[in-house]
Design a protein around this motif. Sequence first.
Motif, PDB file in Angstrom:
ATOM      1  N   LEU A 110       0.822  -1.216   0.000  1.00  0.00           N
ATOM      2  CA  LEU A 110       0.000   0.000   0.000  1.00  0.00           C
ATOM      3  C   LEU A 110       0.854   1.263   0.000  1.00  0.00           C
ATOM      4  O   LEU A 110       0.549   2.229  -0.695  1.00  0.00           O
ATOM      5  CB  LEU A 110      -0.911   0.023   1.231  1.00  0.00           C
ATOM      6  N   PHE A 111       1.921   1.242   0.800  1.00  0.00           N
ATOM      7  CA  PHE A 111       2.744   2.447   0.919  1.00  0.00           C
ATOM      8  C   PHE A 111       4.049   2.297   0.140  1.00  0.00           C
ATOM      9  O   PHE A 111       5.105   2.750   0.567  1.00  0.00           O
ATOM     10  CB  PHE A 111       2.976   2.774   2.398  1.00  0.00           C
ATOM     11  N   SER A 112       3.940   1.636  -1.015  1.00  0.00           N
ATOM     12  CA  SER A 112       5.107   1.470  -1.894  1.00  0.00           C
ATOM     13  C   SER A 112       5.547   2.849  -2.409  1.00  0.00           C
ATOM     14  O   SER A 112       4.744   3.799  -2.427  1.00  0.00           O
ATOM     15  CB  SER A 112       4.749   0.557  -3.064  1.00  0.00           C
ATOM     16  N   PRO A 113       6.823   2.978  -2.838  1.00  0.00           N
ATOM     17  CA  PRO A 113       7.320   4.307  -3.242  1.00  0.00           C
ATOM     18  C   PRO A 113       6.510   4.967  -4.353  1.00  0.00           C
ATOM     19  O   PRO A 113       6.472   6.191  -4.459  1.00  0.00           O
ATOM     20  CB  PRO A 113       8.747   4.014  -3.718  1.00  0.00           C
ATOM     21  N   ASP A 114       5.826   4.129  -5.193  1.00  0.00           N
ATOM     22  CA  ASP A 114       5.091   4.746  -6.312  1.00  0.00           C
ATOM     23  C   ASP A 114       3.618   5.007  -5.981  1.00  0.00           C
ATOM     24  O   ASP A 114       2.835   5.358  -6.868  1.00  0.00           O
ATOM     25  CB  ASP A 114       5.226   3.882  -7.572  1.00  0.00           C
ATOM     26  N   CYS A 115       3.236   4.854  -4.687  1.00  0.00           N
ATOM     27  CA  CYS A 115       1.808   5.003  -4.346  1.00  0.00           C
ATOM     28  C   CYS A 115       1.301   6.419  -4.617  1.00  0.00           C
ATOM     29  O   CYS A 115       0.120   6.614  -4.896  1.00  0.00           O
ATOM     30  CB  CYS A 115       1.545   4.581  -2.914  1.00  0.00           C
ATOM     31  N   TRP A 116       2.189   7.413  -4.556  1.00  0.00           N
ATOM     32  CA  TRP A 116       1.777   8.809  -4.773  1.00  0.00           C
ATOM     33  C   TRP A 116       1.144   9.030  -6.143  1.00  0.00           C
ATOM     34  O   TRP A 116       0.372   9.952  -6.350  1.00  0.00           O
ATOM     35  CB  TRP A 116       2.982   9.741  -4.597  1.00  0.00           C
ATOM     36  N   LYS A 117       1.489   8.121  -7.109  1.00  0.00           N
ATOM     37  CA  LYS A 117       0.941   8.279  -8.470  1.00  0.00           C
ATOM     38  C   LYS A 117      -0.591   8.256  -8.480  1.00  0.00           C
ATOM     39  O   LYS A 117      -1.219   8.811  -9.368  1.00  0.00           O
ATOM     40  CB  LYS A 117       1.447   7.144  -9.370  1.00  0.00           C
ATOM     41  N   LEU A 118      -1.163   7.558  -7.487  1.00  0.00           N
ATOM     42  CA  LEU A 118      -2.623   7.447  -7.442  1.00  0.00           C
ATOM     43  C   LEU A 118      -3.295   8.726  -6.967  1.00  0.00           C
ATOM     44  O   LEU A 118      -4.514   8.868  -7.056  1.00  0.00           O
ATOM     45  CB  LEU A 118      -3.028   6.282  -6.531  1.00  0.00           C
ATOM     46  N   SER A 119      -2.479   9.673  -6.446  1.00  0.00           N
ATOM     47  CA  SER A 119      -3.078  10.900  -5.914  1.00  0.00           C
ATOM     48  C   SER A 119      -3.756  11.709  -7.025  1.00  0.00           C
ATOM     49  O   SER A 119      -4.789  12.339  -6.791  1.00  0.00           O
ATOM     50  CB  SER A 119      -2.017  11.745  -5.209  1.00  0.00           C
ATOM     51  N   ALA A 122      -7.047  10.133  -8.022  1.00  0.00           N
ATOM     52  CA  ALA A 122      -7.915  10.205  -6.837  1.00  0.00           C
ATOM     53  C   ALA A 122      -8.575  11.573  -6.740  1.00  0.00           C
ATOM     54  O   ALA A 122      -9.799  11.670  -6.568  1.00  0.00           O
ATOM     55  CB  ALA A 122      -7.100   9.913  -5.576  1.00  0.00           C
ATOM     56  N   ILE A 123      -7.781  12.634  -6.894  1.00  0.00           N
ATOM     57  CA  ILE A 123      -8.333  13.996  -6.807  1.00  0.00           C
ATOM     58  C   ILE A 123      -9.332  14.225  -7.944  1.00  0.00           C
ATOM     59  O   ILE A 123     -10.429  14.750  -7.751  1.00  0.00           O
ATOM     60  CB  ILE A 123      -7.193  15.045  -6.847  1.00  0.00           C
ATOM     61  N   LEU A 124      -8.945  13.770  -9.150  1.00  0.00           N
ATOM     62  CA  LEU A 124      -9.820  13.964 -10.311  1.00  0.00           C
ATOM     63  C   LEU A 124     -11.153  13.227 -10.134  1.00  0.00           C
ATOM     64  O   LEU A 124     -12.217  13.766 -10.456  1.00  0.00           O
ATOM     65  CB  LEU A 124      -9.120  13.476 -11.584  1.00  0.00           C
ATOM     66  N   TYR A 125     -11.098  11.991  -9.606  1.00  0.00           N
ATOM     67  CA  TYR A 125     -12.338  11.227  -9.410  1.00  0.00           C
ATOM     68  C   TYR A 125     -13.229  11.871  -8.344  1.00  0.00           C
ATOM     69  O   TYR A 125     -14.457  11.843  -8.461  1.00  0.00           O
ATOM     70  CB  TYR A 125     -12.033   9.780  -9.032  1.00  0.00           C
ATOM     71  N   VAL A 126     -12.614  12.472  -7.314  1.00  0.00           N
ATOM     72  CA  VAL A 126     -13.430  13.143  -6.282  1.00  0.00           C
ATOM     73  C   VAL A 126     -14.173  14.325  -6.913  1.00  0.00           C
ATOM     74  O   VAL A 126     -15.374  14.517  -6.698  1.00  0.00           O
ATOM     75  CB  VAL A 126     -12.558  13.617  -5.097  1.00  0.00           C
ATOM     76  N   ILE A 127     -13.431  15.105  -7.720  1.00  0.00           N
ATOM     77  CA  ILE A 127     -14.068  16.246  -8.408  1.00  0.00           C
ATOM     78  C   ILE A 127     -15.199  15.726  -9.302  1.00  0.00           C
ATOM     79  O   ILE A 127     -16.319  16.230  -9.293  1.00  0.00           O
ATOM     80  CB  ILE A 127     -13.021  17.028  -9.241  1.00  0.00           C
ATOM     81  N   LEU A 247      -7.564   6.071  -0.369  1.00  0.00           N
ATOM     82  CA  LEU A 247      -6.808   6.787   0.666  1.00  0.00           C
ATOM     83  C   LEU A 247      -6.488   8.210   0.210  1.00  0.00           C
ATOM     84  O   LEU A 247      -6.669   9.174   0.960  1.00  0.00           O
ATOM     85  CB  LEU A 247      -5.503   6.042   0.976  1.00  0.00           C
ATOM     86  N   PHE A 248      -6.040   8.343  -1.034  1.00  0.00           N
ATOM     87  CA  PHE A 248      -5.721   9.683  -1.547  1.00  0.00           C
ATOM     88  C   PHE A 248      -6.967  10.528  -1.765  1.00  0.00           C
ATOM     89  O   PHE A 248      -6.870  11.747  -1.897  1.00  0.00           O
ATOM     90  CB  PHE A 248      -4.917   9.586  -2.850  1.00  0.00           C
TER      91      PHE A 248
END
Length: 366
Positions: A110-119, A122-127, A247-248
Amino acid sequence: APSVPSLWGVPLKYISLVTLAVQNSALTIIMHYSRVSTPPSQVYSAATAVLMNEILKGVISLIFAFSRIDASSPLSIPVPFNPEPPKPRFLRSCTPSLLLVRVKKLCAELFSPDCWKLSIPAILYVIQNNLQYVAASNLEAATFQVSYQMKILTTAAFSVMMLRKRLLSTQWIALLFLAIGVGIVQIQTGACKDDASAVDAHSMNATKGFLAVVAACFTSGLAGVYFEMVLKNSQGDLWVRNVQLSLFSLLPCIAPIIVSSSGSGSNFGSVSALFHNFGPWAWATVGVQVLGGLVTAMVIKYSDNILKGFATSLSIVLSFLASVALFDFHITFTFMLGSAIVLNATWLYNQQPRRVGLGVSRDTKT
Ligand code: C5P
């Protein structure tokens, strides 16, 4: 090709596609009904609904992700020597030490170094999920569904730009027809605006609804293509990716709730303020949206975007028929014409040779 799992002998691929078609129509209808069937003072918070969607989807995905680690790699974990007869596999995998190992493995994924890519998705889907509520509150259910097909256009544009995909000339023509079809449906919406206001408790604003759909199509295309890029360029498990996505999403989901509660002077800490007017229809909308997120993930895994397009276009017909039955939606010639053009354009866009070497591939098999 990877072996495709099945349920009661039916490949999961087809089950997920049919479920997506029914889910798409159900969401359009239920979301529209839940927003317009009550007076404006009793409308529930869309921001709370989007937050609940992400929390529930995240928890369910977490359970799937955990169970996949459980099933796929128990033997790779060193089990201490035990002279007693072996316990059943299920009990063996439930010992506290093995559970701890699996929790650690899941956390590492879950907290792999590339997890930030999902941010970004994630933001776009929330919008996008918030915009859907604006659109569903201001447009007829069927009109929203047809206009939302413009996401095929934005998905194509972002695929060409970001994934360097090439489209056939027939697909570009199909995209043109799609825009024309949506335009025709839009003209009839403007003409029927006064009727719509009279039918519903709210006075719907077609322009506002249409702008929300356009923006939602933009975020849908960008988020979808970005998610596809992350899935294809990395090894991460789909359910783990879903949890990362949820999470993001939490921060952008909570931010508007804090802003609106501070603006209105209400107490953010109070759960009752968050769930004010949050009745059965609101929960039903959240439930169908959660199902949609999970099924979308399954369609991406077990099928591809081509068949996903068909599922969506089938859902237009279902929503249309349901709108006529439930909301006294009047069938007009322009709506029929626009819908027919959109459906045909969707069909034409999805007609492509399934041969390799043409540089045309919208498949998202993982
Ligand atoms: O309309 P579109 O197909 O872009 O909608 C995708 C929906 O599926 C969004 O509501 C998004 O939040 C959800 N989704 C998800 N998990 C994914 C991909 C999409 O929950 N992995």
